[in-house]
Write a protein that holds these residues in place. Structure first.
Motif, PDB file in Angstrom:
ATOM      1  N   VAL A 268       0.816  -1.217   0.000  1.00 58.37           N
ATOM      2  CA  VAL A 268       0.000   0.000   0.000  1.00 58.37           C
ATOM      3  C   VAL A 268       0.849   1.266   0.000  1.00 58.37           C
ATOM      4  O   VAL A 268       0.349   2.346  -0.343  1.00 58.37           O
ATOM      5  CB  VAL A 268      -0.991   0.027   1.190  1.00 58.37           C
ATOM      6  N   ARG A 269       2.128   1.156   0.341  1.00 53.97           N
ATOM      7  CA  ARG A 269       3.001   2.330   0.272  1.00 53.97           C
ATOM      8  C   ARG A 269       3.173   2.810  -1.166  1.00 53.97           C
ATOM      9  O   ARG A 269       3.564   3.964  -1.393  1.00 53.97           O
ATOM     10  CB  ARG A 269       4.364   1.998   0.883  1.00 53.97           C
ATOM     11  N   GLU A 270       2.860   1.957  -2.133  1.00 56.70           N
ATOM     12  CA  GLU A 270       2.977   2.330  -3.544  1.00 56.70           C
ATOM     13  C   GLU A 270       1.883   3.295  -3.976  1.00 56.70           C
ATOM     14  O   GLU A 270       1.992   3.935  -5.030  1.00 56.70           O
ATOM     15  CB  GLU A 270       2.930   1.080  -4.418  1.00 56.70           C
ATOM     16  N   GLY A 271       0.806   3.377  -3.217  1.00 58.87           N
ATOM     17  CA  GLY A 271      -0.243   4.341  -3.506  1.00 58.87           C
ATOM     18  C   GLY A 271      -1.172   3.950  -4.653  1.00 58.87           C
ATOM     19  O   GLY A 271      -1.299   2.787  -5.008  1.00 58.87           O
ATOM     20  N   TRP A 272      -1.793   4.978  -5.241  1.00 58.45           N
ATOM     21  CA  TRP A 272      -2.855   4.756  -6.220  1.00 58.45           C
ATOM     22  C   TRP A 272      -2.395   4.108  -7.519  1.00 58.45           C
ATOM     23  O   TRP A 272      -3.106   3.303  -8.098  1.00 58.45           O
ATOM     24  CB  TRP A 272      -3.509   6.091  -6.590  1.00 58.45           C
ATOM     25  N   GLU A 273      -1.217   4.488  -8.013  1.00 56.77           N
ATOM     26  CA  GLU A 273      -0.866   4.198  -9.401  1.00 56.77           C
ATOM     27  C   GLU A 273      -0.942   2.714  -9.774  1.00 56.77           C
ATOM     28  O   GLU A 273      -1.655   2.350 -10.721  1.00 56.77           O
ATOM     29  CB  GLU A 273       0.521   4.769  -9.724  1.00 56.77           C
ATOM     30  N   PRO A 274      -0.250   1.800  -9.068  1.00 58.15           N
ATOM     31  CA  PRO A 274      -0.330   0.394  -9.488  1.00 58.15           C
ATOM     32  C   PRO A 274      -1.721  -0.198  -9.318  1.00 58.15           C
ATOM     33  O   PRO A 274      -2.157  -1.015 -10.141  1.00 58.15           O
ATOM     34  CB  PRO A 274       0.699  -0.307  -8.595  1.00 58.15           C
ATOM     35  N   LEU A 275      -2.425   0.226  -8.280  1.00 57.71           N
ATOM     36  CA  LEU A 275      -3.771  -0.308  -8.045  1.00 57.71           C
ATOM     37  C   LEU A 275      -4.726   0.146  -9.141  1.00 57.71           C
ATOM     38  O   LEU A 275      -5.494  -0.661  -9.692  1.00 57.71           O
ATOM     39  CB  LEU A 275      -4.275   0.141  -6.672  1.00 57.71           C
ATOM     40  N   CYS A 276      -4.683   1.422  -9.470  1.00 56.68           N
ATOM     41  CA  CYS A 276      -5.590   1.949 -10.500  1.00 56.68           C
ATOM     42  C   CYS A 276      -5.264   1.379 -11.873  1.00 56.68           C
ATOM     43  O   CYS A 276      -6.165   1.085 -12.664  1.00 56.68           O
ATOM     44  CB  CYS A 276      -5.533   3.470 -10.510  1.00 56.68           C
ATOM     45  N   ARG A 277      -3.975   1.238 -12.165  1.00 58.90           N
ATOM     46  CA  ARG A 277      -3.586   0.658 -13.447  1.00 58.90           C
ATOM     47  C   ARG A 277      -4.094  -0.787 -13.556  1.00 58.90           C
ATOM     48  O   ARG A 277      -4.634  -1.193 -14.593  1.00 58.90           O
ATOM     49  CB  ARG A 277      -2.061   0.692 -13.589  1.00 58.90           C
ATOM     50  N   PHE A 278      -3.960  -1.544 -12.493  1.00 59.44           N
ATOM     51  CA  PHE A 278      -4.396  -2.940 -12.475  1.00 59.44           C
ATOM     52  C   PHE A 278      -5.911  -3.060 -12.653  1.00 59.44           C
ATOM     53  O   PHE A 278      -6.405  -3.933 -13.364  1.00 59.44           O
ATOM     54  CB  PHE A 278      -3.959  -3.580 -11.155  1.00 59.44           C
ATOM     55  N   LEU A 279      -6.644  -2.155 -12.014  1.00 56.94           N
ATOM     56  CA  LEU A 279      -8.109  -2.212 -12.067  1.00 56.94           C
ATOM     57  C   LEU A 279      -8.684  -1.419 -13.238  1.00 56.94           C
ATOM     58  O   LEU A 279      -9.898  -1.395 -13.432  1.00 56.94           O
ATOM     59  CB  LEU A 279      -8.693  -1.697 -10.752  1.00 56.94           C
ATOM     60  N   ASP A 280      -7.808  -0.771 -13.990  1.00 60.53           N
ATOM     61  CA  ASP A 280      -8.208  -0.018 -15.170  1.00 60.53           C
ATOM     62  C   ASP A 280      -9.186   1.100 -14.821  1.00 60.53           C
ATOM     63  O   ASP A 280     -10.243   1.253 -15.451  1.00 60.53           O
ATOM     64  CB  ASP A 280      -8.807  -0.955 -16.232  1.00 60.53           C
ATOM     65  N   VAL A 281      -8.814   1.867 -13.809  1.00 64.08           N
ATOM     66  CA  VAL A 281      -9.622   3.031 -13.416  1.00 64.08           C
ATOM     67  C   VAL A 281      -8.687   4.234 -13.277  1.00 64.08           C
ATOM     68  O   VAL A 281      -7.477   4.082 -13.137  1.00 64.08           O
ATOM     69  CB  VAL A 281     -10.383   2.801 -12.086  1.00 64.08           C
ATOM     70  N   GLU A 282      -9.273   5.418 -13.294  1.00 60.01           N
ATOM     71  CA  GLU A 282      -8.476   6.633 -13.180  1.00 60.01           C
ATOM     72  C   GLU A 282      -8.033   6.863 -11.739  1.00 60.01           C
ATOM     73  O   GLU A 282      -8.741   6.519 -10.790  1.00 60.01           O
ATOM     74  CB  GLU A 282      -9.278   7.837 -13.662  1.00 60.01           C
TER      75      GLU A 282
ATOM     76  N   PRO B  90      -7.696   8.984  -8.554  1.00 56.33           N
ATOM     77  CA  PRO B  90      -8.441  10.133  -8.015  1.00 56.33           C
ATOM     78  C   PRO B  90      -7.551  11.380  -7.966  1.00 56.33           C
ATOM     79  O   PRO B  90      -6.476  11.352  -7.377  1.00 56.33           O
ATOM     80  CB  PRO B  90      -8.826   9.673  -6.603  1.00 56.33           C
ATOM     81  N   LYS B  91      -7.992  12.419  -8.596  1.00 59.19           N
ATOM     82  CA  LYS B  91      -7.184  13.634  -8.687  1.00 59.19           C
ATOM     83  C   LYS B  91      -7.189  14.383  -7.359  1.00 59.19           C
ATOM     84  O   LYS B  91      -8.245  14.639  -6.775  1.00 59.19           O
ATOM     85  CB  LYS B  91      -7.718  14.536  -9.800  1.00 59.19           C
ATOM     86  N   GLY B  92      -5.998  14.727  -6.910  1.00 56.58           N
ATOM     87  CA  GLY B  92      -5.877  15.546  -5.720  1.00 56.58           C
ATOM     88  C   GLY B  92      -6.190  14.837  -4.425  1.00 56.58           C
ATOM     89  O   GLY B  92      -6.311  15.489  -3.380  1.00 56.58           O
ATOM     90  N   GLU B  93      -6.323  13.531  -4.463  1.00 58.32           N
ATOM     91  CA  GLU B  93      -6.649  12.774  -3.247  1.00 58.32           C
ATOM     92  C   GLU B  93      -5.496  11.863  -2.870  1.00 58.32           C
ATOM     93  O   GLU B  93      -5.063  11.041  -3.674  1.00 58.32           O
ATOM     94  CB  GLU B  93      -7.903  11.913  -3.454  1.00 58.32           C
ATOM     95  N   PRO B  94      -4.994  11.999  -1.652  1.00 61.76           N
ATOM     96  CA  PRO B  94      -3.932  11.090  -1.230  1.00 61.76           C
ATOM     97  C   PRO B  94      -4.478   9.677  -1.026  1.00 61.76           C
ATOM     98  O   PRO B  94      -5.653   9.492  -0.709  1.00 61.76           O
ATOM     99  CB  PRO B  94      -3.463  11.695   0.095  1.00 61.76           C
ATOM    100  N   PHE B  95      -3.635   8.705  -1.248  1.00 62.59           N
ATOM    101  CA  PHE B  95      -4.031   7.324  -0.974  1.00 62.59           C
ATOM    102  C   PHE B  95      -4.301   7.195   0.521  1.00 62.59           C
ATOM    103  O   PHE B  95      -3.592   7.774   1.344  1.00 62.59           O
ATOM    104  CB  PHE B  95      -2.908   6.368  -1.395  1.00 62.59           C
ATOM    105  N   PRO B  96      -5.320   6.422   0.907  1.00 64.38           N
ATOM    106  CA  PRO B  96      -5.669   6.309   2.334  1.00 64.38           C
ATOM    107  C   PRO B  96      -4.704   5.415   3.117  1.00 64.38           C
ATOM    108  O   PRO B  96      -4.979   4.243   3.364  1.00 64.38           O
ATOM    109  CB  PRO B  96      -7.079   5.700   2.295  1.00 64.38           C
ATOM    110  N   HIS B  97      -3.576   5.981   3.507  1.00 70.95           N
ATOM    111  CA  HIS B  97      -2.617   5.235   4.330  1.00 70.95           C
ATOM    112  C   HIS B  97      -3.098   5.295   5.781  1.00 70.95           C
ATOM    113  O   HIS B  97      -2.849   6.263   6.492  1.00 70.95           O
ATOM    114  CB  HIS B  97      -1.220   5.846   4.202  1.00 70.95           C
ATOM    115  N   LEU B  98      -3.796   4.261   6.210  1.00 74.22           N
ATOM    116  CA  LEU B  98      -4.408   4.248   7.536  1.00 74.22           C
ATOM    117  C   LEU B  98      -3.543   3.452   8.508  1.00 74.22           C
ATOM    118  O   LEU B  98      -3.036   2.382   8.175  1.00 74.22           O
ATOM    119  CB  LEU B  98      -5.810   3.653   7.459  1.00 74.22           C
TER     120      LEU B  98
END
Length: 233
Positions: A183-197, A199-207
């Motif tokens: 999850v430290r990798e953030g949005w990019e690999p997850l969104c690419r894998f799921l074929d979705v954009e 989220p602009k201006g939103e940090p990945f939810p590192h909880l």
């Protein structure tokens, strides 16, 4: 019907993944939180304690994704039941994972409870006890111990189990269907894998799962309050 199947061990960023998947349109996402907050879910899982097959459409009715135990322990069965679903295997440094598991067990099942628990806390811990046969099965199969509610394996054995699990998932699924995700990798690999954009201006939810669990249990035990939303930080 599940579209995304989480295959990672707990304490590998599963709560962050849940919140991220829901933000990306793959919600609701099933998580152990559902077991704790919705009593009717327990009955759907109890047959698994005896090794019986589960009706996944019934277990996950209303959900589009799943992560965390108990769901992620049965990733193989879900992958067979939902052949079009993609699988996300959350990972982290296994030694840090083990220490996080120790914190979880000390904060929850391993702690000594006061006699004067609030009614809501009494009900919650009773619910957890009812669900324990399922977690005991997972403990035996995943970590080789009778019950993580009693004791974790030693660190070397647990880390070896972690590595075996990761290797098994990777060997069982085609590369195009599996994302091994920190999850430290953030949005990019997850969104690419799921074929979705992304989220602009939103940090990945590192909880912070450890701190959230500690605070959640303290509030439950002292005030009888359990959060309605797992996404809160």
């Amino acid at each position: 019907m599940l579209q995304v199947i989480g295959a990672g061990f707990p304490r590998t960023g599963t709560r962050s993944l849940k919140v991220a998947l829901e933000r990306l349109g793959f919600g609701p996402c099933f998580h152990m939180f559902e077991i704790l907050s919705k009593p009717d879910h327990i009955e759907r899982w109890l047959p698994a304690a005896d090794g019986e097959p589960l009706d996944w459409d019934k277990v996950f009715v209303g959900y589009r994704s799943a992560t965390d135990w108990p769901a992620s322990h049965f990733w193989r069965e879900q992958a067979a039941a939902y052949p079009d679903a993609k699988v996300v295997l959350t990972v982290r440094d296994p030694h840090r994972w083990y220490r996080s598991m120790q914190v979880l067990m000390a904060a929850g099942p391993g702690r000594e409870l006061p006699d004067d628990l609030p009614p809501a806390a009494t009900e919650m811990f009773s619910r957890m006890a009812r669900f324990r046969p399922v977690t005991d099965r997972i403990s035996r199969e995943a970590l080789g111990v009778p019950s993580i509610n009693v004791a974790l394996p030693d660190e070397d054995a647990a880390v070896a189990a972690f590595h075996r699990h990761v290797a098994e998932v990777k060997a069982s699924l085609p590369a195009e269907r599996l994302l091994v995700f920190d999850v430290r990798e953030g949005w990019e690999p997850l969104c690419r894998f799921l074929d979705v954009e992304i989220p602009k201006g939103e940090p990945f939810p590192h909880l912070n799962e450890s701190e959230w669990m500690r605070e959640t249990l303290e509030k439950l035990i002292n005030e009888g309050v359990f959060p309605a939303d797992v996404s809160q930080r």
